[in-house]
Design a protein around this motif. Sequence first.
Motif, PDB file in Angstrom:
ATOM      1  N   ARG A  66      90.746  20.416  73.908  1.00  0.00           N
ATOM      2  CA  ARG A  66      90.607  21.046  73.391  1.00  0.00           C
ATOM      3  C   ARG A  66      91.286  22.745  73.880  1.00  0.00           C
ATOM      4  N   PHE A  67      90.249  22.986  74.751  1.00  0.00           N
ATOM      5  CA  PHE A  67      90.647  24.219  75.445  1.00  0.00           C
ATOM      6  C   PHE A  67      91.790  24.687  76.687  1.00  0.00           C
ATOM      7  N   THR A  68      92.083  25.765  76.609  1.00  0.00           N
ATOM      8  CA  THR A  68      93.369  25.746  77.809  1.00  0.00           C
ATOM      9  C   THR A  68      93.396  27.273  78.248  1.00  0.00           C
ATOM     10  N   ILE A  69      92.709  27.791  79.750  1.00  0.00           N
ATOM     11  CA  ILE A  69      93.092  28.616  80.210  1.00  0.00           C
ATOM     12  C   ILE A  69      93.644  28.959  80.643  1.00  0.00           C
ATOM     13  N   SER A  70      94.212  29.883  80.552  1.00  0.00           N
ATOM     14  CA  SER A  70      95.268  31.695  81.333  1.00  0.00           C
ATOM     15  C   SER A  70      95.751  31.997  81.530  1.00  0.00           C
ATOM     16  N   ARG A  71      96.352  32.899  82.767  1.00  0.00           N
ATOM     17  CA  ARG A  71      96.156  34.142  83.329  1.00  0.00           C
ATOM     18  C   ARG A  71      97.063  35.092  83.285  1.00  0.00           C
ATOM     19  N   ASP A  72      96.948  36.391  83.539  1.00  0.00           N
ATOM     20  CA  ASP A  72      99.213  36.373  83.395  1.00  0.00           C
ATOM     21  C   ASP A  72      98.358  37.772  84.053  1.00  0.00           C
ATOM     22  N   ASN A  73      98.693  37.958  85.333  1.00  0.00           N
ATOM     23  CA  ASN A  73      98.106  38.504  86.397  1.00  0.00           C
ATOM     24  C   ASN A  73      98.765  39.781  85.902  1.00  0.00           C
ATOM     25  N   ALA A  74     100.444  39.762  85.832  1.00  0.00           N
ATOM     26  CA  ALA A  74     100.977  41.176  85.776  1.00  0.00           C
ATOM     27  C   ALA A  74     100.275  42.147  84.638  1.00  0.00           C
ATOM     28  N   LYS A  75     100.074  41.289  83.467  1.00  0.00           N
ATOM     29  CA  LYS A  75      98.974  41.827  82.417  1.00  0.00           C
ATOM     30  C   LYS A  75      97.463  41.932  83.134  1.00  0.00           C
ATOM     31  N   ASN A  76      96.671  41.484  83.986  1.00  0.00           N
ATOM     32  CA  ASN A  76      95.632  41.877  84.414  1.00  0.00           C
ATOM     33  C   ASN A  76      94.502  40.946  82.980  1.00  0.00           C
ATOM     34  N   THR A  77      94.602  39.865  82.477  1.00  0.00           N
ATOM     35  CA  THR A  77      94.201  39.505  81.929  1.00  0.00           C
ATOM     36  C   THR A  77      93.968  37.914  82.207  1.00  0.00           C
ATOM     37  N   VAL A  78      93.468  37.271  81.746  1.00  0.00           N
ATOM     38  CA  VAL A  78      92.621  35.691  80.869  1.00  0.00           C
ATOM     39  C   VAL A  78      92.999  35.864  79.452  1.00  0.00           C
ATOM     40  N   TYR A  79      93.128  34.270  79.372  1.00  0.00           N
ATOM     41  CA  TYR A  79      92.802  33.997  78.218  1.00  0.00           C
ATOM     42  C   TYR A  79      92.366  32.318  78.265  1.00  0.00           C
ATOM     43  N   LEU A  80      91.907  32.254  76.762  1.00  0.00           N
ATOM     44  CA  LEU A  80      90.940  31.154  76.720  1.00  0.00           C
ATOM     45  C   LEU A  80      91.756  30.812  75.120  1.00  0.00           C
ATOM     46  N   GLN A  81      92.473  29.479  74.782  1.00  0.00           N
ATOM     47  CA  GLN A  81      92.867  29.421  73.597  1.00  0.00           C
ATOM     48  C   GLN A  81      92.113  28.440  73.636  1.00  0.00           C
ATOM     49  N   MET A  82      91.786  28.151  71.958  1.00  0.00           N
ATOM     50  CA  MET A  82      90.927  27.085  71.662  1.00  0.00           C
ATOM     51  C   MET A  82      91.300  26.790  71.102  1.00  0.00           C
ATOM     52  N   ASN A  83      91.584  25.273  70.441  1.00  0.00           N
ATOM     53  CA  ASN A  83      91.553  24.508  69.834  1.00  0.00           C
ATOM     54  C   ASN A  83      90.896  23.342  68.653  1.00  0.00           C
ATOM     55  N   SER A  84      91.271  22.872  67.755  1.00  0.00           N
ATOM     56  CA  SER A  84      90.909  22.021  66.922  1.00  0.00           C
ATOM     57  C   SER A  84      88.582  22.139  67.334  1.00  0.00           C
ATOM     58  N   LEU A  85      88.431  23.567  66.386  1.00  0.00           N
ATOM     59  CA  LEU A  85      87.684  24.359  66.962  1.00  0.00           C
ATOM     60  C   LEU A  85      86.338  23.210  66.412  1.00  0.00           C
ATOM     61  N   LYS A  86      85.259  23.328  66.669  1.00  0.00           N
ATOM     62  CA  LYS A  86      84.215  22.522  65.516  1.00  0.00           C
ATOM     63  C   LYS A  86      82.762  23.260  65.394  1.00  0.00           C
ATOM     64  N   PRO A  87      82.625  23.611  64.214  1.00  0.00           N
ATOM     65  CA  PRO A  87      80.501  23.905  64.680  1.00  0.00           C
ATOM     66  C   PRO A  87      80.439  23.511  66.050  1.00  0.00           C
ATOM     67  N   GLU A  88      80.476  23.474  66.989  1.00  0.00           N
ATOM     68  CA  GLU A  88      79.397  23.243  67.856  1.00  0.00           C
ATOM     69  C   GLU A  88      79.876  24.287  69.001  1.00  0.00           C
ATOM     70  N   ASP A  89      81.297  24.352  68.523  1.00  0.00           N
ATOM     71  CA  ASP A  89      81.300  25.332  69.352  1.00  0.00           C
ATOM     72  C   ASP A  89      81.095  27.105  69.119  1.00  0.00           C
TER      73      ASP A  89
END
Length: 122
Positions: A66-89
Amino acid sequence: QVQLVESGGGLVQAGDSLRLSCAVSGRALSTFTMGWFRQAPGKEREFASFINWSGGTYYADSVKGRFTISRDNAKNTVYLQMNSLKPEDTAVYYCAANIRGNYYSATAYDYWGQGTQVTVSS
């Protein structure tokens, strides 16, 4: 000094998506393994995901698929894409930077952001 700033949290409904961002300053992102942790009210901080310097990704079973982590070193930024979120998240989500190893453990991370709240309603 190294600073991490998270953004992108919010209030969503179950099944929705959010993308968290973590901007790193003070040092090149490429020198870190980056992790995302979360802490729900009354619970301990728990591992969610990390991405190493070569782009390898690892997830807790609770978020795998459900979650995908990624990084963009050029932008010095890390992302966490969270799909199908649940109340327990529902939790405060923290990004963290690690140069020492033991990437599943919060105690091994050297730098932390202030956290961003994610609330998922049912």
